[in-house]
Design a protein around this motif. Sequence first.
Motif, PDB file in Angstrom:
ATOM      1  N   LEU A  74       0.826  -1.210   0.000  1.00  0.00           N
ATOM      2  CA  LEU A  74       0.000   0.000   0.000  1.00  0.00           C
ATOM      3  C   LEU A  74       0.862   1.262   0.000  1.00  0.00           C
ATOM      4  CD1 LEU A  74      -2.841  -1.075   2.456  1.00  0.00           C
ATOM      5  CD2 LEU A  74      -2.965  -0.857  -0.036  1.00  0.00           C
ATOM      6  N   ALA A  75       2.013   1.204   0.685  1.00  0.00           N
ATOM      7  CA  ALA A  75       2.902   2.366   0.728  1.00  0.00           C
ATOM      8  C   ALA A  75       3.548   2.650  -0.622  1.00  0.00           C
ATOM      9  CB  ALA A  75       3.981   2.161   1.790  1.00  0.00           C
ATOM     10  N   SER A  76       3.450   1.698  -1.559  1.00  0.00           N
ATOM     11  CA  SER A  76       4.008   1.914  -2.896  1.00  0.00           C
ATOM     12  C   SER A  76       3.027   2.614  -3.832  1.00  0.00           C
ATOM     13  CB  SER A  76       4.428   0.570  -3.507  1.00  0.00           C
ATOM     14  OG  SER A  76       3.293  -0.194  -3.898  1.00  0.00           O
ATOM     15  N   VAL A  77       1.777   2.801  -3.382  1.00  0.00           N
ATOM     16  CA  VAL A  77       0.748   3.416  -4.221  1.00  0.00           C
ATOM     17  C   VAL A  77       0.606   4.886  -3.829  1.00  0.00           C
ATOM     18  CG1 VAL A  77      -1.663   3.360  -4.916  1.00  0.00           C
ATOM     19  CG2 VAL A  77      -0.470   1.226  -4.406  1.00  0.00           C
ATOM     20  N   PRO A  78       0.952   5.803  -4.727  1.00  0.00           N
ATOM     21  CA  PRO A  78       0.863   7.226  -4.377  1.00  0.00           C
ATOM     22  C   PRO A  78      -0.567   7.639  -4.033  1.00  0.00           C
ATOM     23  CG  PRO A  78       2.128   6.907  -6.400  1.00  0.00           C
ATOM     24  CD  PRO A  78       1.470   5.591  -6.093  1.00  0.00           C
ATOM     25  N   GLY A  79      -0.690   8.553  -3.086  1.00  0.00           N
ATOM     26  CA  GLY A  79      -1.994   9.118  -2.779  1.00  0.00           C
ATOM     27  C   GLY A  79      -2.509   9.916  -3.961  1.00  0.00           C
ATOM     28  N   THR A  80      -3.821   9.929  -4.137  1.00  0.00           N
ATOM     29  CA  THR A  80      -4.428  10.606  -5.278  1.00  0.00           C
ATOM     30  C   THR A  80      -5.416  11.664  -4.810  1.00  0.00           C
ATOM     31  OG1 THR A  80      -6.270   9.031  -5.456  1.00  0.00           O
ATOM     32  CG2 THR A  80      -4.218   8.487  -6.631  1.00  0.00           C
ATOM     33  N   ASP A  81      -5.855  12.471  -5.762  1.00  0.00           N
ATOM     34  CA  ASP A  81      -6.841  13.509  -5.439  1.00  0.00           C
ATOM     35  C   ASP A  81      -8.126  12.887  -4.904  1.00  0.00           C
ATOM     36  OD1 ASP A  81      -7.947  16.314  -5.616  1.00  0.00           O
ATOM     37  OD2 ASP A  81      -9.297  15.288  -7.011  1.00  0.00           O
ATOM     38  N   ALA A  82      -8.540  11.765  -5.499  1.00  0.00           N
ATOM     39  CA  ALA A  82      -9.771  11.113  -5.032  1.00  0.00           C
ATOM     40  C   ALA A  82      -9.636  10.677  -3.584  1.00  0.00           C
ATOM     41  CB  ALA A  82     -10.104   9.922  -5.929  1.00  0.00           C
ATOM     42  N   MET A  83      -8.490  10.144  -3.209  1.00  0.00           N
ATOM     43  CA  MET A  83      -8.270   9.724  -1.823  1.00  0.00           C
ATOM     44  C   MET A  83      -8.326  10.920  -0.879  1.00  0.00           C
ATOM     45  SD  MET A  83      -5.154   7.045  -2.417  1.00  0.00           S
ATOM     46  CE  MET A  83      -5.225   5.842  -3.751  1.00  0.00           C
ATOM     47  N   ARG A  84      -7.771  12.035  -1.293  1.00  0.00           N
ATOM     48  CA  ARG A  84      -7.788  13.237  -0.462  1.00  0.00           C
ATOM     49  C   ARG A  84      -9.202  13.780  -0.277  1.00  0.00           C
ATOM     50  NH1 ARG A  84      -2.850  13.535  -3.203  1.00  0.00           N
ATOM     51  NH2 ARG A  84      -1.076  14.312  -1.965  1.00  0.00           N
ATOM     52  N   ARG A  85     -10.075  13.460  -1.182  1.00  0.00           N
ATOM     53  CA  ARG A  85     -11.455  13.968  -1.117  1.00  0.00           C
ATOM     54  C   ARG A  85     -12.369  13.091  -0.268  1.00  0.00           C
ATOM     55  NH1 ARG A  85     -12.487  13.674  -7.087  1.00  0.00           N
ATOM     56  NH2 ARG A  85     -14.666  14.004  -6.500  1.00  0.00           N
ATOM     57  N   LEU A  86     -11.860  11.964   0.225  1.00  0.00           N
ATOM     58  CA  LEU A  86     -12.673  11.089   1.068  1.00  0.00           C
ATOM     59  C   LEU A  86     -12.874  11.695   2.456  1.00  0.00           C
ATOM     60  CD1 LEU A  86     -11.118   7.611   0.215  1.00  0.00           C
ATOM     61  CD2 LEU A  86     -13.391   8.412  -0.435  1.00  0.00           C
ATOM     62  N   THR A  87     -13.992  11.333   3.067  1.00  0.00           N
ATOM     63  CA  THR A  87     -14.314  11.758   4.430  1.00  0.00           C
ATOM     64  C   THR A  87     -14.140  10.568   5.366  1.00  0.00           C
ATOM     65  OG1 THR A  87     -15.885  13.410   3.654  1.00  0.00           O
ATOM     66  CG2 THR A  87     -16.118  12.676   5.950  1.00  0.00           C
ATOM     67  N   VAL A  88     -13.386  10.750   6.433  1.00  0.00           N
ATOM     68  CA  VAL A  88     -13.223   9.695   7.441  1.00  0.00           C
ATOM     69  C   VAL A  88     -14.562   9.482   8.148  1.00  0.00           C
ATOM     70  CG1 VAL A  88     -12.097   9.144   9.634  1.00  0.00           C
ATOM     71  CG2 VAL A  88     -10.768  10.137   7.762  1.00  0.00           C
ATOM     72  N   GLN A  89     -14.882   8.238   8.439  1.00  0.00           N
ATOM     73  CA  GLN A  89     -16.164   7.944   9.082  1.00  0.00           C
ATOM     74  C   GLN A  89     -16.331   8.746  10.365  1.00  0.00           C
ATOM     75  OE1 GLN A  89     -17.308   3.827   9.096  1.00  0.00           O
ATOM     76  NE2 GLN A  89     -18.674   4.064  10.841  1.00  0.00           N
ATOM     77  N   GLY A  90     -17.503   9.350  10.503  1.00  0.00           N
ATOM     78  CA  GLY A  90     -17.818  10.135  11.692  1.00  0.00           C
ATOM     79  C   GLY A  90     -17.561  11.614  11.525  1.00  0.00           C
ATOM     80  N   ASP A  91     -16.821  12.016  10.485  1.00  0.00           N
ATOM     81  CA  ASP A  91     -16.523  13.429  10.274  1.00  0.00           C
ATOM     82  C   ASP A  91     -17.523  14.039   9.299  1.00  0.00           C
ATOM     83  OD1 ASP A  91     -15.033  15.683  10.897  1.00  0.00           O
ATOM     84  OD2 ASP A  91     -13.607  15.382   9.254  1.00  0.00           O
ATOM     85  N   ASP A  92     -17.427  15.369   9.118  1.00  0.00           N
ATOM     86  CA  ASP A  92     -18.411  16.065   8.293  1.00  0.00           C
ATOM     87  C   ASP A  92     -17.806  16.716   7.052  1.00  0.00           C
ATOM     88  OD1 ASP A  92     -16.974  18.131   9.420  1.00  0.00           O
ATOM     89  OD2 ASP A  92     -18.687  19.119  10.355  1.00  0.00           O
ATOM     90  N   ARG A  93     -16.541  16.384   6.726  1.00  0.00           N
ATOM     91  CA  ARG A  93     -15.896  17.009   5.569  1.00  0.00           C
ATOM     92  C   ARG A  93     -14.722  16.150   5.104  1.00  0.00           C
ATOM     93  NH1 ARG A  93     -14.153  22.006   9.225  1.00  0.00           N
ATOM     94  NH2 ARG A  93     -16.090  21.243  10.175  1.00  0.00           N
ATOM     95  N   PRO A  94     -14.289  16.323   3.862  1.00  0.00           N
ATOM     96  CA  PRO A  94     -13.096  15.599   3.406  1.00  0.00           C
ATOM     97  C   PRO A  94     -11.913  15.894   4.318  1.00  0.00           C
ATOM     98  CG  PRO A  94     -14.235  16.569   1.536  1.00  0.00           C
ATOM     99  CD  PRO A  94     -14.902  17.114   2.771  1.00  0.00           C
TER     100      PRO A  94
END
Length: 319
Positions: A129-149
């Motif tokens: 997993l550490a070999s896969v660069p973070g992407t814009d889509a991943m940055r736009r995800l909201t962690v469970q329980g929160d109210d924003r990306p």
Amino acid sequence: MEISPKAEAAPAADPWPGYFADRGHPGARRIGAGVEGVVYRLGDGQVAKVWTGRPPTELTRQVYADIAQHRLPFATPEIFQVHEHEGVVVTYERELPGVPMRGDSAHEDYERTLPVHHRNALLAVLRGLASVPGTDAMRRLTVQGDDRPLWQGHDRFQDALAGLVMRAAARHGAALAVHVPDFSAGVERTLNALRSLPDAPVTTIHGDLVPPNIHTDAAGRPVAVLDFGFYTTAGDPAFEAAVTAAVWDMYGPYAEEHTAELTRFFAQELGYAPAALTAYQAVYALTTYDLFGMDDSDGHFRWCAEQLRRNTMFSTQLS
């Protein structure tokens, strides 16, 4: 979608095998069901999921695609098509191989000695997993329980986590403070630790690598990682290692020993600073404590409170 092996036999009136047969899958067979829907094996490495709960979003589908384009040593979810039939969403997905590494520690006692093949499997997954660069889509995800990306308004993962910690503490922190001495000071120390961490590579974070979410083959090698979404984002791979060390055995009689051993093991094998792992473990407890309950009648709440009580971020005598 978690499926139950108890639901392998289809009801006599089940219309879905016929639906799939009409679309070129005559051998479709129901293989399980969960709270979110029913799963059918179509053959040729593909399953169909008939959703009764909330189906995956287009953003989730993009995250899956971002990960799947990399040649990892294990399979990850991938959604090929999304159809709708009479108001019901049907997704066509990759069938993930293997069997769960082991049952959840809430229902299965783990032995005191960590199996070597489990340690090696975890290490392989973390490295993959550490070999896969973070992407814009991943940055736009909201962690469970929160109210924003998670990344909204931030350029650094550590700063994004600090914002999440502040929001989570503001939600129901008073309930947690009853069970965690020196709570406010501990939160402040955690925030200071996060902000002082150096920049790190931004890679894919699964965020919930409990044993059932890692499938292995007969030799114990990881062949699939599933159930992204609970805390999936882009961030410091040390965060993934810290959380994995903490959640591999959450409720067993040797859970504390296992967490300490895996934390040391990942620090040594992956080169992560122990202080960073400690800070990230505090973050995880501070940001998930109230997702299933808000007092010590809830197992996850109790686990988070215990994690914080023994974390040096919340000790009055810092080592």
